[in-house]
Design a protein around this motif. Structure first.
Motif, short mmCIF file in Angstrom:
data_model
loop_
_atom_site.label_atom_id
_atom_site.label_comp_id
_atom_site.label_asym_id
_atom_site.label_seq_id
_atom_site.Cartn_x
_atom_site.Cartn_y
_atom_site.Cartn_z
N LEU A 1 0.86 -1.18 0.00
CA LEU A 1 0.00 0.00 0.00
C LEU A 1 0.90 1.23 0.00
O LEU A 1 2.00 1.21 0.57
N CYS A 2 0.44 2.28 -0.62
CA CYS A 2 1.24 3.50 -0.71
C CYS A 2 0.35 4.73 -0.63
O CYS A 2 -0.77 4.73 -1.17
N SER A 3 0.80 5.75 0.05
CA SER A 3 0.06 7.02 0.12
C SER A 3 0.97 8.15 -0.32
O SER A 3 2.20 8.07 -0.18
N ASN A 4 0.37 9.20 -0.86
CA ASN A 4 1.13 10.38 -1.29
C ASN A 4 0.31 11.61 -0.92
O ASN A 4 -0.56 12.05 -1.67
N TRP A 5 0.57 12.15 0.26
CA TRP A 5 -0.26 13.26 0.76
C TRP A 5 -0.04 14.55 -0.01
O TRP A 5 -0.91 15.41 -0.05
N TYR A 6 1.13 14.69 -0.61
CA TYR A 6 1.40 15.91 -1.38
C TYR A 6 0.42 16.04 -2.54
O TYR A 6 -0.01 17.14 -2.90
N HIS A 7 0.07 14.91 -3.14
CA HIS A 7 -0.83 14.91 -4.29
C HIS A 7 -2.28 14.64 -3.90
O HIS A 7 -3.14 14.55 -4.78
N ASP A 8 -2.54 14.50 -2.61
CA ASP A 8 -3.91 14.31 -2.16
C ASP A 8 -4.69 15.60 -2.37
O ASP A 8 -4.29 16.66 -1.88
N PRO A 9 -5.83 15.56 -3.11
CA PRO A 9 -6.53 16.81 -3.45
C PRO A 9 -7.17 17.52 -2.27
O PRO A 9 -7.44 18.71 -2.35
N PHE A 10 -7.37 16.81 -1.16
CA PHE A 10 -8.02 17.43 -0.01
C PHE A 10 -7.06 17.79 1.11
O PHE A 10 -7.40 18.56 2.00
N SER A 11 -5.85 17.26 1.08
CA SER A 11 -4.86 17.58 2.10
C SER A 11 -3.72 18.43 1.56
O SER A 11 -3.25 19.35 2.21
N LYS A 12 -3.26 18.06 0.36
CA LYS A 12 -2.16 18.78 -0.31
C LYS A 12 -0.90 18.83 0.55
O LYS A 12 -0.14 19.79 0.53
N GLY A 13 -0.69 17.77 1.34
CA GLY A 13 0.51 17.69 2.17
C GLY A 13 0.25 16.89 3.43
O GLY A 13 -0.90 16.68 3.82
N GLY A 14 1.33 16.40 4.04
CA GLY A 14 1.21 15.59 5.23
C GLY A 14 0.89 16.37 6.49
O GLY A 14 0.07 15.96 7.30
N TRP A 15 1.55 17.52 6.67
CA TRP A 15 1.29 18.38 7.82
C TRP A 15 1.87 19.76 7.54
O TRP A 15 2.61 19.96 6.58
N SER A 16 1.53 20.71 8.37
CA SER A 16 1.98 22.09 8.13
C SER A 16 3.37 22.32 8.70
O SER A 16 3.76 21.73 9.71
N LEU A 17 4.11 23.16 8.02
CA LEU A 17 5.46 23.54 8.44
C LEU A 17 5.58 25.05 8.40
O LEU A 17 4.97 25.71 7.56
#
Length: 360
Positions: free
Chosen positions: A18-34
């Motif tokens: 299984l693989c996830s890519n939060w950067y390309h997730d249309p509703f998150s656009k990233g894993g967390w804020s920096l």
């Protein structure tokens, strides 16, 4: 695969993955804020401020009503002291719920039979908010208990959790494991309210983990955990010094209200200064560490973890608390905490993509 010594290792073809890519997730656009080099001490607090829209009518075409709509933003990105963590998002959802209720109590609603509260997103913040609203209503903690309050959560995905995403992975014909494609840990130990809920209320099994020797490290560049910790502490100290923060104040408080001098300094600037001191043999260079060890630790602790170049991270506000502080892993997956507690009794509408909020 070839290591630094020239030896080859054959990696078998995975039977499943299984693989996830939060950067390309249309509703998150990233894993967390920096917080980048342009951030200030108030960046996250500014995002906490409610957005108020006033209208001359009450929404039914009758002049004279308040017609007020208030929007609260909540998530790990609005939490000044527990950012980038699930419980930080949850706590912000609870904050937004309480502020919403306080605002509602001040409003004059003599003729209203119902008050609608819409929560956008069924992640930790959204469900934390909805859960708190329903909890206070069931406990009779508001003075307008005779007025029915309707709370609806609109979720764009076909699942709850947001950036918490537990999925089953089947290996072979029978073995199935729960895999985390998003958040993995309950962080900050007993200071984490979700950890208390998981352990005491839900009786979930938690396992303590050690963050200071992640598997991303190349084997030929191994650094013992105690040296990893020492290097990170020195890096934080140097970041504080370069940014104009007082070390004592930084140690005594998690709040980000420190000096704004040299606010655009980056973590790369701090690293470059440190390596230059090592080359010049400066007394402030902490020569107990080699350049290779320093690079190795910062790659594993910050670069790999954040996925952002050090040249973009603020040296003053980028070293936020959380990572490696009492991390615990939930046996069976994070999803249990959401299914069995946060989402219980909540009206959640899936596949509802919100693209615009119209308060007119």
């Amino acid at each position: 695969m070839t290591n630094s010594g020239g030896s080859c290792h054959t990696i078998p073809t995975p039977s499943s993955f299984l693989c996830s890519n939060w950067y390309h997730d249309p509703f998150s656009k990233g894993g967390w804020s920096l917080l980048t080099a342009q951030a200030t001490a108030q960046t996250r607090r500014v995002l906490q401020e409610p957005i108020v829209s006033d209208h001359p009518n009450d929404g039914n075409g009758d002049e004279g009503g308040s017609g007020r709509c208030v929007l609260w933003l909540a998530g790990e990105h609005t939490n000044p002291t527990q950012a980038a963590m699930v419980h930080g998002a949850y706590q912000e959802g609870v904050r937004a719920a309480k502020e919403c209720l306080q605002h509602w109590k001040k409003e004059t609603r003599i003729n209203e039979e119902a008050v609608d509260i819409v929560v956008i997103g069924a992640g930790a913040a959204g469900l934390g908010c909805a859960h708190q609203l329903l909890l206070q209503e069931s406990n009779g903690e508001d003075k307008h208990s005779d007025i029915k309050r309707k709370v609806v959560v609109l979720e764009a995905r076909d699942r709850i959790g947001g950036r918490v995403w537990t999925e089953p992975l089947t290996i072979g014909d029978s073995q199935t494991f729960q895999v985390e494609l998003g958040a993995n840990w309950l962080q900050q130990g007993d200071a984490n309210p979700l950890a208390s809920i998981a352990k005491e209320k839900l009786q979930l099994r938690l396992i303590d983990t050690h963050f200071l020797q992640p598997s991303e490290y190349p084997l030929h560049r191994h650094v013992p955990p105690d040296r990893v910790d020492a290097i990170m502490k020195q890096f934080v100290k140097r970041s504080n010094q370069r940014a104009g923060r007082y070390a004592a104040a930084a140690a005594d408080s998690d709040d980000l209200n420190f000096s704004t001098t040299r606010a655009h300094s980056t973590m790369q600037d701090v690293l470059d200064d440190w390596l230059q001191d090592l080359k010049e043999g400066s007394s402030s260079s902490s020569s107990d560490f080699t350049m290779e060890e320093i690079r190795h630790v910062l790659e594993g602790e910050i670069l790999v973890d954040a996925g952002v170049p050090l040249s973009k991270l603020s040296s003053q506000f980028g070293m936020e608390p959380g990572v490696g502080e009492g991390d615990r892993w939930i046996v069976g997956g994070y999803k249990q905490l959401f299914d069995q507690h946060l989402a219980r009794g909540v009206d959640i509408r899936h596949n509802c993509i919100v693209t615009r909020i119209d308060t007119s």
